[in-house]
Design a protein around this motif. Structure first.
Motif, PDB file in Angstrom:
ATOM      1  N   LEU A  32       0.885  -1.118  -0.013  1.00  0.00           N
ATOM      2  CA  LEU A  32       0.016   0.207  -0.081  1.00  0.00           C
ATOM      3  C   LEU A  32       0.850   1.168   0.093  1.00  0.00           C
ATOM      4  CD1 LEU A  32      -2.796  -1.029   2.552  1.00  0.00           C
ATOM      5  CD2 LEU A  32      -2.839  -1.115  -0.035  1.00  0.00           C
ATOM      6  N   ASP A  33       2.265   1.054  -0.191  1.00  0.00           N
ATOM      7  CA  ASP A  33       3.313   2.425  -0.047  1.00  0.00           C
ATOM      8  C   ASP A  33       2.775   3.113   1.072  1.00  0.00           C
ATOM      9  OD1 ASP A  33       5.111   3.684  -1.205  1.00  0.00           O
ATOM     10  OD2 ASP A  33       3.897   4.830  -2.503  1.00  0.00           O
ATOM     11  N   LEU A  34       2.540   2.395   2.177  1.00  0.00           N
ATOM     12  CA  LEU A  34       2.297   3.378   3.355  1.00  0.00           C
ATOM     13  C   LEU A  34       3.294   4.332   3.902  1.00  0.00           C
ATOM     14  CD1 LEU A  34       0.305   0.998   5.623  1.00  0.00           C
ATOM     15  CD2 LEU A  34      -0.610   2.631   3.769  1.00  0.00           C
ATOM     16  N   LYS A  35       4.564   3.899   3.789  1.00  0.00           N
ATOM     17  CA  LYS A  35       5.780   4.937   4.317  1.00  0.00           C
ATOM     18  C   LYS A  35       5.397   6.278   3.516  1.00  0.00           C
ATOM     19  CE  LYS A  35       9.065   1.761   6.290  1.00  0.00           C
ATOM     20  NZ  LYS A  35      10.579   1.329   6.354  1.00  0.00           N
ATOM     21  N   ASN A  36       5.531   6.000   2.226  1.00  0.00           N
ATOM     22  CA  ASN A  36       5.501   7.401   1.545  1.00  0.00           C
ATOM     23  C   ASN A  36       4.203   8.444   1.680  1.00  0.00           C
ATOM     24  OD1 ASN A  36       8.072   7.025   0.259  1.00  0.00           O
ATOM     25  ND2 ASN A  36       7.133   5.653  -1.456  1.00  0.00           N
ATOM     26  N   LYS A  37       3.220   7.571   1.850  1.00  0.00           N
ATOM     27  CA  LYS A  37       1.884   8.049   2.050  1.00  0.00           C
ATOM     28  C   LYS A  37       1.891   8.873   3.447  1.00  0.00           C
ATOM     29  CE  LYS A  37      -1.228   5.393  -0.749  1.00  0.00           C
ATOM     30  NZ  LYS A  37      -2.432   4.719  -0.699  1.00  0.00           N
ATOM     31  N   ILE A  38       2.240   8.390   4.358  1.00  0.00           N
ATOM     32  CA  ILE A  38       2.215   8.921   5.728  1.00  0.00           C
ATOM     33  C   ILE A  38       3.256   9.824   5.578  1.00  0.00           C
ATOM     34  CG2 ILE A  38       2.668   8.460   8.250  1.00  0.00           C
ATOM     35  CD1 ILE A  38       0.126   7.324   7.159  1.00  0.00           C
ATOM     36  N   THR A  39       4.459   9.913   5.076  1.00  0.00           N
ATOM     37  CA  THR A  39       5.384  10.897   4.999  1.00  0.00           C
ATOM     38  C   THR A  39       4.842  12.364   4.383  1.00  0.00           C
ATOM     39  OG1 THR A  39       7.115   9.389   4.866  1.00  0.00           O
ATOM     40  CG2 THR A  39       7.499  11.679   4.169  1.00  0.00           C
ATOM     41  N   SER A  40       4.002  11.919   3.227  1.00  0.00           N
ATOM     42  CA  SER A  40       3.392  12.935   2.187  1.00  0.00           C
ATOM     43  C   SER A  40       2.306  13.563   3.204  1.00  0.00           C
ATOM     44  CB  SER A  40       2.716  12.600   1.091  1.00  0.00           C
ATOM     45  OG  SER A  40       2.099  13.520   0.607  1.00  0.00           O
ATOM     46  N   TYR A  41       1.447  12.782   3.966  1.00  0.00           N
ATOM     47  CA  TYR A  41       0.481  13.602   4.859  1.00  0.00           C
ATOM     48  C   TYR A  41       0.975  14.228   6.056  1.00  0.00           C
ATOM     49  CZ  TYR A  41      -2.679  10.158   2.645  1.00  0.00           C
ATOM     50  OH  TYR A  41      -3.632   9.470   1.585  1.00  0.00           O
TER      51      TYR A  41
ATOM     52  N   LYS B  39       1.539  16.021  12.051  1.00  0.00           N
ATOM     53  CA  LYS B  39       0.627  15.349  12.981  1.00  0.00           C
ATOM     54  C   LYS B  39       0.754  13.793  12.638  1.00  0.00           C
ATOM     55  CE  LYS B  39      -2.816  18.786  14.661  1.00  0.00           C
ATOM     56  NZ  LYS B  39      -1.699  20.072  14.388  1.00  0.00           N
ATOM     57  N   PHE B  40       1.317  13.380  11.945  1.00  0.00           N
ATOM     58  CA  PHE B  40       1.604  11.975  11.375  1.00  0.00           C
ATOM     59  C   PHE B  40       2.971  11.422  11.695  1.00  0.00           C
ATOM     60  CE2 PHE B  40      -2.332  10.923   8.845  1.00  0.00           C
ATOM     61  CZ  PHE B  40      -2.737  11.978   8.881  1.00  0.00           C
ATOM     62  N   GLU B  41       3.455  12.251  12.557  1.00  0.00           N
ATOM     63  CA  GLU B  41       4.841  11.762  13.046  1.00  0.00           C
ATOM     64  C   GLU B  41       5.197  10.414  13.530  1.00  0.00           C
ATOM     65  OE1 GLU B  41       8.946  12.019  12.331  1.00  0.00           O
ATOM     66  OE2 GLU B  41       7.671  13.599  11.765  1.00  0.00           O
ATOM     67  N   HIS B  42       4.181  10.467  14.536  1.00  0.00           N
ATOM     68  CA  HIS B  42       4.186   9.448  15.430  1.00  0.00           C
ATOM     69  C   HIS B  42       3.845   8.044  14.656  1.00  0.00           C
ATOM     70  CE1 HIS B  42       0.162  10.859  15.340  1.00  0.00           C
ATOM     71  NE2 HIS B  42      -0.371   9.526  16.085  1.00  0.00           N
ATOM     72  N   ILE B  43       3.135   8.077  13.647  1.00  0.00           N
ATOM     73  CA  ILE B  43       2.947   7.155  12.837  1.00  0.00           C
ATOM     74  C   ILE B  43       4.070   6.419  11.847  1.00  0.00           C
ATOM     75  CG2 ILE B  43       1.236   6.093  11.000  1.00  0.00           C
ATOM     76  CD1 ILE B  43      -0.707   8.404  11.540  1.00  0.00           C
ATOM     77  N   LEU B  44       4.798   7.399  11.606  1.00  0.00           N
ATOM     78  CA  LEU B  44       5.859   6.997  10.704  1.00  0.00           C
ATOM     79  C   LEU B  44       6.945   6.344  11.795  1.00  0.00           C
ATOM     80  CD1 LEU B  44       6.895  10.199   8.616  1.00  0.00           C
ATOM     81  CD2 LEU B  44       6.223   7.906   7.912  1.00  0.00           C
ATOM     82  N   GLU B  45       7.132   6.810  12.920  1.00  0.00           N
ATOM     83  CA  GLU B  45       7.858   6.207  13.888  1.00  0.00           C
ATOM     84  C   GLU B  45       7.694   4.558  14.222  1.00  0.00           C
ATOM     85  OE1 GLU B  45       7.603   8.812  17.220  1.00  0.00           O
ATOM     86  OE2 GLU B  45       9.108  10.357  16.422  1.00  0.00           O
ATOM     87  N   PHE B  46       6.138   4.517  14.193  1.00  0.00           N
ATOM     88  CA  PHE B  46       5.627   3.135  14.478  1.00  0.00           C
ATOM     89  C   PHE B  46       6.002   2.226  13.267  1.00  0.00           C
ATOM     90  CE2 PHE B  46       2.307   0.090  13.958  1.00  0.00           C
ATOM     91  CZ  PHE B  46       2.331  -0.569  15.489  1.00  0.00           C
ATOM     92  N   ILE B  47       5.627   2.894  12.095  1.00  0.00           N
ATOM     93  CA  ILE B  47       5.948   1.902  10.944  1.00  0.00           C
ATOM     94  C   ILE B  47       7.689   1.544  10.795  1.00  0.00           C
ATOM     95  CG2 ILE B  47       5.773   1.871   8.398  1.00  0.00           C
ATOM     96  CD1 ILE B  47       3.550   3.437   8.503  1.00  0.00           C
ATOM     97  N   ASN B  48       8.319   2.456  11.170  1.00  0.00           N
ATOM     98  CA  ASN B  48       9.895   2.342  11.034  1.00  0.00           C
ATOM     99  C   ASN B  48      10.313   1.546  11.938  1.00  0.00           C
ATOM    100  OD1 ASN B  48      10.112   4.098   8.823  1.00  0.00           O
ATOM    101  ND2 ASN B  48      10.588   5.853   9.961  1.00  0.00           N
ATOM    102  N   SER B  49       9.911   1.434  13.326  1.00  0.00           N
ATOM    103  CA  SER B  49      10.254   0.745  14.421  1.00  0.00           C
ATOM    104  C   SER B  49       9.950  -0.680  14.026  1.00  0.00           C
ATOM    105  CB  SER B  49       9.651   1.068  15.765  1.00  0.00           C
ATOM    106  OG  SER B  49       8.239   0.850  15.879  1.00  0.00           O
ATOM    107  N   LYS B  50       8.737  -1.081  13.615  1.00  0.00           N
ATOM    108  CA  LYS B  50       8.438  -2.447  13.271  1.00  0.00           C
ATOM    109  C   LYS B  50       8.961  -3.237  12.221  1.00  0.00           C
ATOM    110  CE  LYS B  50       5.478  -1.742  16.864  1.00  0.00           C
ATOM    111  NZ  LYS B  50       6.114  -2.174  18.102  1.00  0.00           N
ATOM    112  N   THR B  51       9.004  -2.279  11.200  1.00  0.00           N
ATOM    113  CA  THR B  51       9.779  -2.801  10.010  1.00  0.00           C
ATOM    114  C   THR B  51      11.236  -3.036  10.314  1.00  0.00           C
ATOM    115  OG1 THR B  51       9.884  -0.676   9.005  1.00  0.00           O
ATOM    116  CG2 THR B  51       7.874  -2.090   8.400  1.00  0.00           C
TER     117      THR B  51
END
Length: 286
Positions: free
Chosen positions: A235-244, A251-263
């Motif tokens: 779903l290309d979520l990293k790029n989408k969340i970065t753009s958002y 306000k989406f910074e914590h989502i990026l941190e979560f994705i990065n930590s798990k991957t």
């Protein structure tokens, strides 16, 4: 005595025995034409009176208008009238809400997106000429904005676990919702700026809820954890969340941190995995 009957297809006729009796009675009063004129006129009067009495005694059906059966009425309603009818019905009888929830068909992701899109379009359609984003414009579209946000909130909850068990559907809908919030007209109004900021916070938290649930469900072994990463990549979520995040005041910074930590954890595990088979084979041959 008259009787009330329902509407029937076909001609309504008197009963056969009544018709036969009437004809027999009339025949009794026929006289020979050779009789005197006085007697003939008197007999004719009696026949007419007898016929009138027979008609009065006959049961003549009466058909009165009736409302359509409920099933037929519902069948004839258009979509808007059905919505209005059900809405009013729930208001009058709120106890049937549970039954409706149990009987309603599952709404598809496409139908949900279509409805929300229509609500969003009403905001744009009611913008004043030239789309000036001042206080007047905001007040004019405010009812449509409230309806859009309320509707969106209802559907977001509907696509969260455990109501929605398909994470792809959950992520698809929240991604669609995020785009709509970003596309809202940027009114120069303090109230609207506050509302939009809160929307970004709620949307970002919803992203995190879905991703966290998806990770926890797939965290029992390495194979399932791979499924989590595969969905993120597909779903290309990293790029989408970065753009958002860039468009929404970080306000989406914590989502990026979560994705990065798990991957990242999974990537490290893959990196340090060592195949000892060749080493053991080499040692056994010496």
């Amino acid at each position: 005595m008259s009787t009330i009957v329902g509407f029937q297809w076909g001609k309504i006729t008197p009963k056969n025995n009544e018709k036969t009796n009437r004809n027999n009675d009339i025949t009794k009063f026929k006289f020979n034409s050779k009789k005197r004129k006085f007697h003939e006129e008197k007999s004719n009067d009696k026949v007419e009176k007898l016929e009138s009495d027979i008609n009065k005694r006959a049961k003549v059906p009466i058909i009165k208008g009736e409302r359509l059966p409920v099933t037929r009425m519902i069948e004839s309603l258009n979509h808007e009238n059905v919505v209005n009818l059900l809405t009013e019905l729930v208001k009058v009888h709120p106890e049937i809400t549970k039954t409706i929830n149990e009987l309603q068909p599952k709404i598809s992701i496409e139908e949900s997106i279509k409805l929300i899109s229509n609500k969003f379009q009403l905001i744009k359609n009611n913008l004043p000429y030239k789309e000036e984003l001042n206080d007047y414009s905001y007040l004019r579209i405010k009812p449509y904005l409230n309806e859009f946000l309320n509707c969106l909130s209802d559907f977001i909850l509907n696509y969260l676990p455990p109501i929605e068990t398909n994470f792809i559907n959950s992520l698809t809908f929240i991604d669609f919702s995020t785009n709509l919030i970003i596309e809202l007209p940027d009114f120069k109004n303090k109230e609207f700026e506050y509302i939009k900021s809160k929307c970004f916070e709620q949307i970002s938290n919803t992203w995190l809820i879905i991703l966290n649930e998806m990770f926890n469900e797939n965290n029992d072994n390495e194979e399932n954890l791979y499924n989590f990463i595969k969905i993120v990549n597909d779903l290309d979520l990293k790029n989408k969340i970065t753009s958002y995040n860039e468009l929404c005041d970080n306000k989406f910074e914590h989502i990026l941190e979560f994705i990065n930590s798990k991957t990242k954890v999974n990537s490290i595990n893959e990196f340090i995995t060592i195949d000892y088979s060749n080493y053991l084979t080499a040692n056994s041959s010496t």
